[in-house]
Scaffold this motif. Structure first.
Motif, PDB file in Angstrom:
ATOM      1  N   SER A 283       0.827  -1.219   0.000  1.00 16.80           N
ATOM      2  CA  SER A 283       0.000   0.000   0.000  1.00 16.80           C
ATOM      3  C   SER A 283       0.853   1.257   0.000  1.00 16.80           C
ATOM      4  CB  SER A 283      -0.924  -0.002   1.228  1.00 16.80           C
ATOM      5  OG  SER A 283      -0.165  -0.072   2.427  1.00 16.80           O
TER       6      SER A 283
ATOM      7  N   THR B  94       1.550   1.868  -3.600  1.00 17.12           N
ATOM      8  CA  THR B  94       0.345   2.303  -4.320  1.00 17.12           C
ATOM      9  C   THR B  94      -0.004   3.751  -4.016  1.00 17.12           C
ATOM     10  OG1 THR B  94      -0.507   0.040  -4.294  1.00 17.12           O
ATOM     11  CG2 THR B  94      -2.111   1.794  -4.665  1.00 17.12           C
ATOM     12  N   SER B  95       0.260   4.190  -2.793  1.00 14.73           N
ATOM     13  CA  SER B  95      -0.128   5.544  -2.378  1.00 14.73           C
ATOM     14  C   SER B  95       0.907   6.610  -2.697  1.00 14.73           C
ATOM     15  CB  SER B  95      -0.407   5.565  -0.872  1.00 14.73           C
ATOM     16  OG  SER B  95       0.764   5.234  -0.138  1.00 14.73           O
TER      17      SER B  95
END
Length: 478
Positions: free
Chosen positions: A336, A339-340
């Motif tokens: 994550s 992804t962020s």
């Protein structure tokens, strides 16, 4: 009233005085400096872009391109930079006549490509402080007595063909702030005398043939901010004394060596670290949980080691470049914190045990992506949604997955130069836009139809039973 007739002076003598005065008005630099520079120019056999076109006898050499002068109009700086891609190069040999420049404090001859010679001429400059001789064809060894140039503040022989060992006398250069010897053919070990370089902030020894262990002398180098040792033959592990640099070190690059053992926990203390490259070594075990402290890391490369699960969660504000490829990770998904990231441009997670449907992956931004490598995972679905949102992509690699989509619907942006979709279940026809690529591999898929005119060889398309046309066998007539 006095007149010239009362003081007869031979006409030729009078004219010679005028000519001498005129010469001094026009050519203000010292006669030795002019002679030394013109001697350097005479050693240049080719100057296609005219880098030295302003160097003309009888003119003020202080005004020549690349020349700076100090007191008494003595030359103190020589700086010539090339641009090989624009044919701004010099071909020839550094002339010993440069030794006439006795007041020289700075010399920069960079990116000239075909400029040959040895570094021995530097001993002619007793006041030299800055030396940048980068990306030329200097050969021979670094002079053993280089340590006699004790006023040196910066020394760079980057990108030449220097051989032999690094002289231990470099340890005498105690004022040195920058030392760049990378991209040569240097052998042997790093001298322990480097522990005397207490002012050093930049040390680059990458791309040589150096061996042995990385010396454990970093307690003495308290100002070091950049350390690059990649592409050598170093063995052992990262020495513990490097923890002394934890508050300030920005770049630590030791990739492409023979380092082994576990990644030290103390690397998690390097909170100022921007770039960490441990790739292509033999590191084993897990990545330390202390890596969670590397909140300012922008570039992390742990690829091609023997690392295993679990991979720690990182709390970075934004990763720019990440490569975890070809270890023994089983990430299952793309982390994550990746992804962020709003600024990521290079993501390489080949053979990381990723099992996602690519359509479901929605990174915060795709605009900055240059490279994406998701090869050798178990990824299903289609990359069309992802790739159709990229504008600057240069390379996309997804070989050895379970992707299934119509190739004709995929956007091939003008910037894309490398595409590898081999060993998937891609179907449809091959679009003509592939000819804008430099590298292509579409082998072992379910593509069909006649190939458009292409520069690529048959192995780029092999293993697609429905494809035909040059360079594959011709299509059968209906």
């Amino acid at each position: 009233m006095l007149s010239f007739s009362q003081f007869p002076i031979p006409l030729f003598f009078f004219l010679s005085i005028l000519l001498t005065l005129q010469h001094h008005c026009l050519a203000n630099c010292h006669v030795d400096d002019e002679a030394g520079l013109l001697g350097f120019k005479s050693g240049i056999k080719s100057d296609p872009s005219g880098l030295l076109s302003t160097w003309k006898a009888g003119t003020d050499c202080c005004k020549w391109s690349g020349i700076s002068c100090g007191e008494n109009n003595r030359v103190t700086g020589l700086s010539i930079g090339g641009q090989p891609d624009k044919n701004q190069i010099l071909s020839g040999t550094i002339s010993p006549s440069l030794s006439k420049l006795k007041m020289l404090t700075s010399i920069s001859l960079t990116n000239l490509k075909n400029l040959a010679g040895t570094p021995n001429f530097l001993f002619s400059f007793p006041n030299i402080q800055i030396v940048y001789l980068e990306n030329n064809k200097l050969s021979g060894q670094i002079p053993p007595k280089i340590g006699n140039l004790t006023q040196l503040f910066a020394l760079s022989f980057l990108g030449n063909k220097l051989t032999g060992p690094i002289p231990s006398s470099i340890g005498q250069l105690t004022q040195l702030s920058q030392l760049k010897l990378s991209d040569n053919l240097l052998t042997g070990t790093i001298p322990n005398t480097f522990n005397k370089l207490k002012s050093l902030s930049y040390l680059s020894l990458e791309k040589n043939q150096l061996s042995g262990s990385i010396p454990n002398f970093f307690n003495s180098l308290s100002n070091l901010r950049i350390l690059t040792l990649s592409h050598n033959k170093f063995t052992g592990n990262i020495p513990s004394s490097i923890t002394a640099l934890a508050p300030i070190l920005r770049f630590l690059e030791v990739g492409h060596n023979y380092l082994s053992g576990k990644i030290p926990d103390f690397l998690g203390k390097f909170r100022a670290l921007d770039t960490l490259d441990l790739s292509y070594n033999r590191f084993s075990g897990t990545v330390p949980k202390t890596f969670a402290n590397l909140t300012k890391i922008f570039n992390l490369d742990l690829s091609h080691n023997l690392l295993v699960d679990p991979f720690p969660t990182l709390f970075v504000k934004g990763i720019e470049s990440l490569d975890l490829s070809y270890n023994n990770f089983h990430l299952n998904t793309i982390p994550s914190w990746v992804t962020s990231s709003p600024i990521i441009y290079s993501l390489k997670l080949a053979k990381c045990g990723i099992k996602i449907k690519l359509d479901d992956w929605n990174p915060k931004t795709t605009y900055f992506y240059d490279y994406i490598d998701l090869s050798d995972n178990e990824i299903t679905g289609s990359p069309i949604g992802l790739l159709n949102k990229t504008d600057l992509l240069i390379g996309f690699y997804a070989a050895g997955n379970k992707l299934k989509f119509d190739l004709e619907k995929m956007k091939i942006v003008k910037t894309l130069k490398e595409l590898d979709l081999s060993r998937n279940m891609v179907y449809g026809k091959v679009p003509k836009e592939i000819n804008g690529l430099n590298k292509l591999n579409l082998s072992s898929n379910h593509l069909s139809g006649q190939l458009p005119p292409t520069k690529f060889k048959a192995n780029s398309f092999a293993g697609n039973k429905g494809l035909c046309g040059s360079p594959l066998p011709p299509c059968k007539k209906a």
